[in-house]
Design a protein around this motif. Structure first.
Motif, mmCIF file in Angstrom:
data_model
loop_
_atom_site.group_PDB
_atom_site.id
_atom_site.type_symbol
_atom_site.label_atom_id
_atom_site.label_comp_id
_atom_site.label_asym_id
_atom_site.label_seq_id
_atom_site.Cartn_x
_atom_site.Cartn_y
_atom_site.Cartn_z
ATOM 1 N N GLU A 133 0.831 -1.211 0.000
ATOM 2 C CA GLU A 133 0.000 0.000 0.000
ATOM 3 C C GLU A 133 0.860 1.254 0.000
ATOM 4 O O GLU A 133 0.555 2.230 -0.701
ATOM 5 C CB GLU A 133 -0.912 -0.010 1.226
ATOM 6 N N ARG A 165 0.749 4.144 -2.870
ATOM 7 C CA ARG A 165 0.419 5.534 -2.544
ATOM 8 C C ARG A 165 1.523 6.487 -2.999
ATOM 9 O O ARG A 165 1.249 7.631 -3.381
ATOM 10 C CB ARG A 165 0.189 5.689 -1.037
ATOM 11 N N VAL A 224 -5.345 -4.524 -1.179
ATOM 12 C CA VAL A 224 -5.231 -3.072 -1.005
ATOM 13 C C VAL A 224 -6.385 -2.361 -1.708
ATOM 14 O O VAL A 224 -6.968 -1.415 -1.177
ATOM 15 C CB VAL A 224 -3.873 -2.578 -1.540
ATOM 16 N N LEU A 225 -6.731 -2.824 -2.921
ATOM 17 C CA LEU A 225 -7.839 -2.212 -3.668
ATOM 18 C C LEU A 225 -9.162 -2.356 -2.914
ATOM 19 O O LEU A 225 -9.954 -1.406 -2.828
ATOM 20 C CB LEU A 225 -7.945 -2.852 -5.055
ATOM 21 N N GLN A 227 -9.531 -2.682 0.286
ATOM 22 C CA GLN A 227 -9.463 -1.794 1.443
ATOM 23 C C GLN A 227 -9.769 -0.352 1.048
ATOM 24 O O GLN A 227 -10.501 0.353 1.739
ATOM 25 C CB GLN A 227 -8.058 -1.866 2.052
ATOM 26 N N GLU A 228 -9.212 0.085 -0.074
ATOM 27 C CA GLU A 228 -9.438 1.462 -0.518
ATOM 28 C C GLU A 228 -10.901 1.689 -0.886
ATOM 29 O O GLU A 228 -11.486 2.724 -0.545
ATOM 30 C CB GLU A 228 -8.531 1.758 -1.720
ATOM 31 N N LYS A 229 -11.502 0.743 -1.574
ATOM 32 C CA LYS A 229 -12.919 0.868 -1.912
ATOM 33 C C LYS A 229 -13.787 0.917 -0.658
ATOM 34 O O LYS A 229 -14.741 1.703 -0.571
ATOM 35 C CB LYS A 229 -13.349 -0.305 -2.803
ATOM 36 N N ARG A 236 -12.909 2.001 2.252
ATOM 37 C CA ARG A 236 -12.714 3.305 2.904
ATOM 38 C C ARG A 236 -13.534 4.391 2.211
ATOM 39 O O ARG A 236 -14.170 5.223 2.875
ATOM 40 C CB ARG A 236 -11.232 3.674 2.884
ATOM 41 N N ILE A 237 -13.535 4.393 0.878
ATOM 42 C CA ILE A 237 -14.290 5.404 0.136
ATOM 43 C C ILE A 237 -15.795 5.219 0.356
ATOM 44 O O ILE A 237 -16.541 6.196 0.504
ATOM 45 C CB ILE A 237 -13.945 5.336 -1.368
ATOM 46 N N ARG A 263 -12.550 11.892 -4.661
ATOM 47 C CA ARG A 263 -11.938 10.569 -4.613
ATOM 48 C C ARG A 263 -12.020 9.924 -5.995
ATOM 49 O O ARG A 263 -13.067 9.956 -6.654
ATOM 50 C CB ARG A 263 -12.657 9.667 -3.600
#
Length: 545
Positions: free
Chosen positions: A205, A209, A244-245, A247-249, A251-252, A291
């Motif tokens: 991650e 980033r 990671v993807l 997790q990011e989705k 979070r958004i 985002r």
């Protein structure tokens, strides 16, 4: 008997004398050999010294010849980036440092780190290498009680505790995502300790980033493994990108849940066909956030129906945006996007379809009718884009770096023209006095400085600057990320007023025409008509828009 004894004695004496002679001879030989070897050694040392002196003399002569040659040769001009690095230094100590007394040292030695940990529980203190260490601040702490109290009362420690608690929650969330991913995919390495898997996900991650390719991981691997867990090669590390993807989705989704949002989407073929989507929303603190929710690589450009499908799938299915929560959509005015918006409105009836004003205004610049300036601009841009030496010569003459042209940047050609207009008096001498410029391009550019062509070139250049300046300013104002909804109408209205004012007074164009016409009324009217023809289509385009 006596005779025999005498004979024996005489023989013994003869033997001894012969022995003495032999010993003397052998010692003489040894001494000779030693003397000869010493002479050889001295001779070799002398020869070596002479060789070294000769080589030193040769080196000194070579250095002198090289220095004299360097004094003659032209030194290359260093780039502005090749400057000496500025290093931040500490101020010199003022006076002597205070030292602890013997009693203080003894008192500190009698206190153990474990004692302070028991006294200040819950402050993330521990023992590291026999010393008191703060995990929240990542630093050693003095064992003195007052020092420990001051440390735990500091803002730095409080922020460190909050960051550590957040880190623990985040690692727990990552562990849950890994467990779900392992149960669905069963990737290689799923039997490793969970702490090690979490550490690997955090490394991946961080690389993503920072926009650092995972192929560079091998250069950081030893450093990352010093204080963490063992990593693996980049191929296996890249298998963690889906975690990671996800997790990011997630979070958004938490950020935009039940929020009113707008969507911005566009396609590009610059580095391959791709579709990107961005959502914007306003937080409880009235901060505008955005985002990136989708980047999809495609084999070809999409039609309106395909764009509509991707929008609905992403907004409704993947991010669960309600039908009343999508308030607006921003896009350029391509026909396929218009078709897509009509389809999306079936599911999101409150959607306001907004065409990109900056994109539309930028297209207005394509309607300048300036054939001479256009031909000149192509040759001028080509000369600077292919020759770093040309850029350096121009900077030496004008003191300004020539602006580079980008086919994808709004009004990039106008910015180049503006710099040419400001330094127009330097253009012709620059071309004539520098024979090192690309010969074919230089010859073509010099052909524009005949009397008739030069006059029209100046007039077209001044007209493009006068009529284009307000368009450029408006384009950049309307591309910002701020609350443009409150000022957009005023900005567009100000553009229309400015264009009407330019019709009656174009300062650069008027100054050039007065200078070139040299008092001739006929020439002045002819050049005025030429400038009006160059910009008339721009005004009609603005009115139609």
């Amino acid at each position: 008997m006596d005779v025999v004894r005498e004979i024996d004695l005489s023989s013994d004496s003869d033997v001894s004398e012969s022995s003495d002679v032999e010993i003397h001879d052998s010692s003489s030989d040894v001494c000779g050999e030693l003397a000869s070897s010493s002479s050889c050694t001295l001779l070799q040392t002398h020869q070596r010294e002479e060789t070294e002196n000769a080589s030193e003399s040769d080196i000194s002569t070579t250095q002198k010849r090289a220095q004299s040659l360097l004094d003659v040769l032209k030194c290359p001009q260093p780039s502005t980036l090749a400057r000496k690095r500025a290093i931040t230094t500490n101020n010199p100590p003022a006076g002597k440092r205070s030292c602890k007394s013997t009693n203080q040292r003894k008192a500190a030695a009698s206190i153990k780190p474990k004692q302070r940990i028991d006294e200040f529980k819950g402050e993330h203190l521990c023992v590291s290498s026999g010393k008191l260490f703060c995990n929240a601040c990542r630093e050693e702490v003095n064992l003195k009680k007052s020092s420990v109290k001051n440390h735990i009362r500091s803002v730095k420690h409080k922020n460190g505790k909050d960051a550590l608690n957040t880190k623990n929650k985040r690692e727990k969330t990552i562990a849950e995502a890994i467990q779900q991913h392992n149960s669905e995919v069963h990737p290689r390495g799923e039997t490793l300790p969970m702490e090690q898997q979490v550490h690997r996900v955090k490394v991946v991650e961080s690389f993503l980033r920072a926009a650092v390719p995972l192929s560079k991981l091998q250069h950081f691997r030893k450093l990352l493994e010093e204080t963490g867990y063992r990593l693996t090669d980049r191929h296996h590390m890249s298998d963690l990108i889906p975690v990671v993807l996800k997790q990011e989705k997630s979070r958004i989704q938490g950020e935009i849940s039940e929020q009113d949002v707008s969507v911005i989407f566009d396609g590009t073929s610059r580095l391959g066909e791709a579709l990107a989507m961005v959502v914007r929303f306003v937080t409880c603190e009235w901060n505008i956030e955005q985002r990136l929710i989708k980047v999809q690589l495609l084999s070809k450009s999409l039609k309106g129906e395909e764009i509509a499908r991707e929008l609905i799938h992403t907004l409704s299915t993947e991010y669960s945006i309600g039908t009343d929560n999508l308030l607006a959509a921003m896009r350029d005015r391509a026909a396929s996007n218009g078709v897509a918006m009509r389809t999306v409105k079936v599911l999101y009836p409150n959607l306001v379809d907004i065409g990109c004003f900056s994109h539309t205004i930028d297209r207005v610049g394509e309607n300048f009718h300036t054939p001479i300036l256009h031909e000149f601009g192509i040759a001028w841009v080509s000369m600077f884009s292919h020759s770093p030496k040309t850029k350096l010569l121009w900077k030496e003459l004008t003191g300004k770096q020539m602006i580079s042209y980008s086919p994808t940047r709004w009004w990039s050609r106008w910015e180049v023209y503006y710099q040419v207009m400001v330094h127009f008096g330097d253009v012709e001498p620059f071309l004539k006095n520098n024979e090192d410029l690309p010969s074919a391009t230089r010859t073509k550019l010099l052909s524009f400085f005949t009397d008739d062509k030069k006059d029209k070139l100046q007039v077209e250049l001044a007209a493009v600057i006068d009529y284009g300046e307000e368009f450029v300013k408006t384009t950049y104002k309307l591309e910002g990320d701020g609350p443009l909804v409150f000022t957009c109408y005023e900005i567009i209205d100000a553009l229309q007023i400015a264009i009407k004012r330019i019709e009656t007074r174009a300062p650069n164009t008027e100054a050039v025409i007065n200078s070139v016409s040299k008092g001739s009324h006929t020439v002045k009217e002819r050049l005025k008509q030429h400038a009006k023809t160059a910009c008339s289509l721009v005004l009609h385009t603005l009115i139609d828009s």
